[in-house]
Design a protein around this motif. Sequence first.
Motif, PDB file in Angstrom:
ATOM      1  N   UNK A 276      -1.702 -40.789  -8.161  1.00 42.43           N
ATOM      2  CA  UNK A 276      -2.006 -40.129  -6.892  1.00 42.43           C
ATOM      3  C   UNK A 276      -3.222 -39.214  -6.989  1.00 42.43           C
ATOM      4  N   UNK A 277      -3.526 -38.696  -8.171  1.00 46.75           N
ATOM      5  CA  UNK A 277      -4.656 -37.780  -8.312  1.00 46.75           C
ATOM      6  C   UNK A 277      -5.976 -38.514  -8.417  1.00 46.75           C
ATOM      7  N   UNK A 278      -6.047 -39.540  -9.263  1.00 45.62           N
ATOM      8  CA  UNK A 278      -7.327 -40.207  -9.547  1.00 45.62           C
ATOM      9  C   UNK A 278      -7.502 -41.541  -8.828  1.00 45.62           C
ATOM     10  N   UNK A 279      -6.417 -42.118  -8.344  1.00 44.45           N
ATOM     11  CA  UNK A 279      -6.503 -43.435  -7.726  1.00 44.45           C
ATOM     12  C   UNK A 279      -6.546 -44.580  -8.729  1.00 44.45           C
ATOM     13  N   UNK A 280      -6.518 -44.286 -10.018  1.00 48.09           N
ATOM     14  CA  UNK A 280      -6.505 -45.340 -11.042  1.00 48.09           C
ATOM     15  C   UNK A 280      -5.116 -45.975 -11.128  1.00 48.09           C
ATOM     16  N   UNK A 312      -7.107 -23.775 -18.847  1.00 46.76           N
ATOM     17  CA  UNK A 312      -6.823 -22.381 -19.210  1.00 46.76           C
ATOM     18  C   UNK A 312      -7.863 -21.428 -18.634  1.00 46.76           C
ATOM     19  N   UNK A 313      -9.132 -21.855 -18.619  1.00 50.79           N
ATOM     20  CA  UNK A 313     -10.210 -20.952 -18.187  1.00 50.79           C
ATOM     21  C   UNK A 313     -10.346 -20.930 -16.672  1.00 50.79           C
ATOM     22  N   UNK A 314     -10.320 -22.101 -16.038  1.00 47.40           N
ATOM     23  CA  UNK A 314     -10.624 -22.160 -14.600  1.00 47.40           C
ATOM     24  C   UNK A 314      -9.454 -22.589 -13.726  1.00 47.40           C
ATOM     25  N   UNK A 315      -8.331 -22.932 -14.318  1.00 46.67           N
ATOM     26  CA  UNK A 315      -7.152 -23.244 -13.528  1.00 46.67           C
ATOM     27  C   UNK A 315      -7.008 -24.729 -13.238  1.00 46.67           C
ATOM     28  N   UNK A 316      -5.839 -25.075 -12.709  1.00 47.03           N
ATOM     29  CA  UNK A 316      -5.498 -26.482 -12.499  1.00 47.03           C
ATOM     30  C   UNK A 316      -6.278 -27.119 -11.369  1.00 47.03           C
ATOM     31  N   UNK A 317      -6.717 -26.328 -10.386  1.00 41.69           N
ATOM     32  CA  UNK A 317      -7.488 -26.923  -9.295  1.00 41.69           C
ATOM     33  C   UNK A 317      -8.792 -27.500  -9.822  1.00 41.69           C
ATOM     34  N   UNK A 318      -9.479 -26.731 -10.658  1.00 42.18           N
ATOM     35  CA  UNK A 318     -10.703 -27.236 -11.278  1.00 42.18           C
ATOM     36  C   UNK A 318     -10.364 -28.381 -12.229  1.00 42.18           C
ATOM     37  N   UNK A 319      -9.257 -28.237 -12.963  1.00 41.03           N
ATOM     38  CA  UNK A 319      -8.847 -29.298 -13.874  1.00 41.03           C
ATOM     39  C   UNK A 319      -8.621 -30.617 -13.153  1.00 41.03           C
ATOM     40  N   UNK A 320      -7.987 -30.552 -11.973  1.00 43.47           N
ATOM     41  CA  UNK A 320      -7.758 -31.779 -11.200  1.00 43.47           C
ATOM     42  C   UNK A 320      -9.076 -32.406 -10.758  1.00 43.47           C
ATOM     43  N   UNK A 321     -10.017 -31.566 -10.357  1.00 48.03           N
ATOM     44  CA  UNK A 321     -11.321 -32.093  -9.941  1.00 48.03           C
ATOM     45  C   UNK A 321     -12.051 -32.741 -11.121  1.00 48.03           C
ATOM     46  N   UNK A 322     -11.895 -32.154 -12.295  1.00 51.31           N
ATOM     47  CA  UNK A 322     -12.501 -32.743 -13.492  1.00 51.31           C
ATOM     48  C   UNK A 322     -11.882 -34.115 -13.775  1.00 51.31           C
ATOM     49  N   UNK A 323     -10.549 -34.213 -13.664  1.00 49.87           N
ATOM     50  CA  UNK A 323      -9.884 -35.485 -13.920  1.00 49.87           C
ATOM     51  C   UNK A 323     -10.330 -36.556 -12.935  1.00 49.87           C
ATOM     52  N   UNK A 324     -10.505 -36.168 -11.670  1.00 50.12           N
ATOM     53  CA  UNK A 324     -10.966 -37.150 -10.679  1.00 50.12           C
ATOM     54  C   UNK A 324     -12.373 -37.630 -11.005  1.00 50.12           C
ATOM     55  N   UNK A 325     -13.235 -36.696 -11.407  1.00 46.82           N
ATOM     56  CA  UNK A 325     -14.611 -37.070 -11.744  1.00 46.82           C
ATOM     57  C   UNK A 325     -14.637 -37.948 -13.000  1.00 46.82           C
ATOM     58  N   UNK A 326     -13.835 -37.582 -13.992  1.00 48.07           N
ATOM     59  CA  UNK A 326     -13.763 -38.376 -15.221  1.00 48.07           C
ATOM     60  C   UNK A 326     -13.283 -39.789 -14.905  1.00 48.07           C
ATOM     61  N   UNK A 327     -12.239 -39.901 -14.070  1.00 47.22           N
ATOM     62  CA  UNK A 327     -11.701 -41.216 -13.715  1.00 47.22           C
ATOM     63  C   UNK A 327     -12.761 -42.075 -13.054  1.00 47.22           C
ATOM     64  N   UNK A 328     -13.535 -41.478 -12.142  1.00 48.38           N
ATOM     65  CA  UNK A 328     -14.579 -42.236 -11.457  1.00 48.38           C
ATOM     66  C   UNK A 328     -15.653 -42.711 -12.441  1.00 48.38           C
ATOM     67  N   UNK A 329     -16.029 -41.826 -13.351  1.00 46.98           N
ATOM     68  CA  UNK A 329     -17.056 -42.199 -14.341  1.00 46.98           C
ATOM     69  C   UNK A 329     -16.564 -43.325 -15.258  1.00 46.98           C
ATOM     70  N   UNK A 330     -15.316 -43.204 -15.705  1.00 49.83           N
ATOM     71  CA  UNK A 330     -14.781 -44.232 -16.592  1.00 49.83           C
ATOM     72  C   UNK A 330     -14.719 -45.581 -15.878  1.00 49.83           C
ATOM     73  N   UNK A 331     -14.256 -45.567 -14.621  1.00 51.75           N
ATOM     74  CA  UNK A 331     -14.170 -46.811 -13.859  1.00 51.75           C
ATOM     75  C   UNK A 331     -15.542 -47.451 -13.711  1.00 51.75           C
ATOM     76  N   UNK A 332     -16.524 -46.658 -13.303  1.00 56.60           N
ATOM     77  CA  UNK A 332     -17.863 -47.197 -13.066  1.00 56.60           C
ATOM     78  C   UNK A 332     -18.519 -47.694 -14.353  1.00 56.60           C
ATOM     79  N   UNK A 333     -18.130 -47.124 -15.487  1.00 61.13           N
ATOM     80  CA  UNK A 333     -18.795 -47.490 -16.736  1.00 61.13           C
ATOM     81  C   UNK A 333     -18.260 -48.789 -17.332  1.00 61.13           C
ATOM     82  N   UNK A 334     -16.949 -49.057 -17.176  1.00 61.68           N
ATOM     83  CA  UNK A 334     -16.383 -50.208 -17.889  1.00 61.68           C
ATOM     84  C   UNK A 334     -15.964 -51.366 -16.991  1.00 61.68           C
TER      85      UNK A 334
END
Length: 431
Positions: A276-280, A312-334
Amino acid sequence: MGLRELAVRWADALDGVVAPTRTRNQIEGLLAELADVLLAAVRGTIDGKVAKDAAAVLVAANYRDPIALSRSVQVICWDMVREICPTGTESEYGAVRERAIVVAADFAAGFTSALRSAVLAEQETTLAAALSAAQEAEVRRQLSEARFEAVFAGASVGIGTIDATGRVLDVNAALAEMLGQPASVMPGRSVAEILGPANIGDAYAEFERLLNGGADRFRLETDHLRPDGTIASIDLSMSAVRDSGGRVHFLIGIAVDVTERKKLADRLWHDANHDSLTGLPNRVLFFDRLANATPPVGLCYLDLDGFKEVNDVWGHTVGDRVLRDVAQRLRESVEPAGGLVARIGGDEFIVLVERCTGADQLALISGLLLDALAAPIQLAGRAVVVGASIGTVFVLGRPTAIDELMHAADTAMYRNKSAGARSARGPRGRD
């Protein structure tokens, strides 16, 4: 919050979706009973599959609109999780949240199944009434024709009659709308002419069997291409009405437009099989694809380095945004290289490569994954950088021991992490 307040919030969410025959107090009482069962399932004290029964109760109470399902899923995944873990630890909250997602998926499956059963029961009732009226027309024509005409014209389902030569006798407005043609132009034309070449398929073959006496009835779902280019999914039932000598006198068909139901089923399947978070693809879909993968098979097991510090530094909201961005990058790369990326939990991702050529291809894909994470992620003026550790596994045959294969990939990944072969560059922020 309490069970009663939770029931009130649920009732507020469903308010206006339908016009039930129950009073507000009765609705809240019903929802309180369902909430009690679902809370137990989310806590893990009873089997989560009871959510299917709870959904069936909701459908039986006349909540049949997809909005009722959407809002109920939100109550399960948000309100019930907050009820159980108002101040829980991150690990406790994560476990409850995972159970809530599983309970919500079972609830959605139960809702779809109960809704389909209700629609099909109504269709069968209409078909039985129409057939009874049509057969009665042969012996009590004047009276039964009037009854049939009332059912025919006013039915919300599509009804059509066809003579023994395959030409249309009559169609009602509902069927004409499904087919995308005016009802007035169909009588007297052949079924093949009305359907057109694009729609001559399984349904038409079954129709010909009825005319030839090879069958008495059939029922199937078919996609119909309308003249305007849109597609209607139709649940079609047809029966042959025979004369006293056993010859086919005419055919009668009942059609139900199930386009929206199929869209809902497709959406529910997607939600149940994707993160539900990344769509993967999630674990369920990934393991299904892995079990049926075309060999040779390669896996790249990826674990983010430095992601815990981001949370730990910026909280789960930022963490979720990082995971979404990472998921998109991984999908587009492979994905252009033939890999399927899935999120299997937390900050762990995995890539499935079917028809893998060997270690060189896996090394290439691992490089693509690491390169995809090289650039900083820009979030509200902050530059966040995460790295990754990757373990790879290659097998020649179709995977059979899935657990052993996953363990091997996981072990390879942690071996690389420990060796520091390609460690994270560490998160950092810049305002």
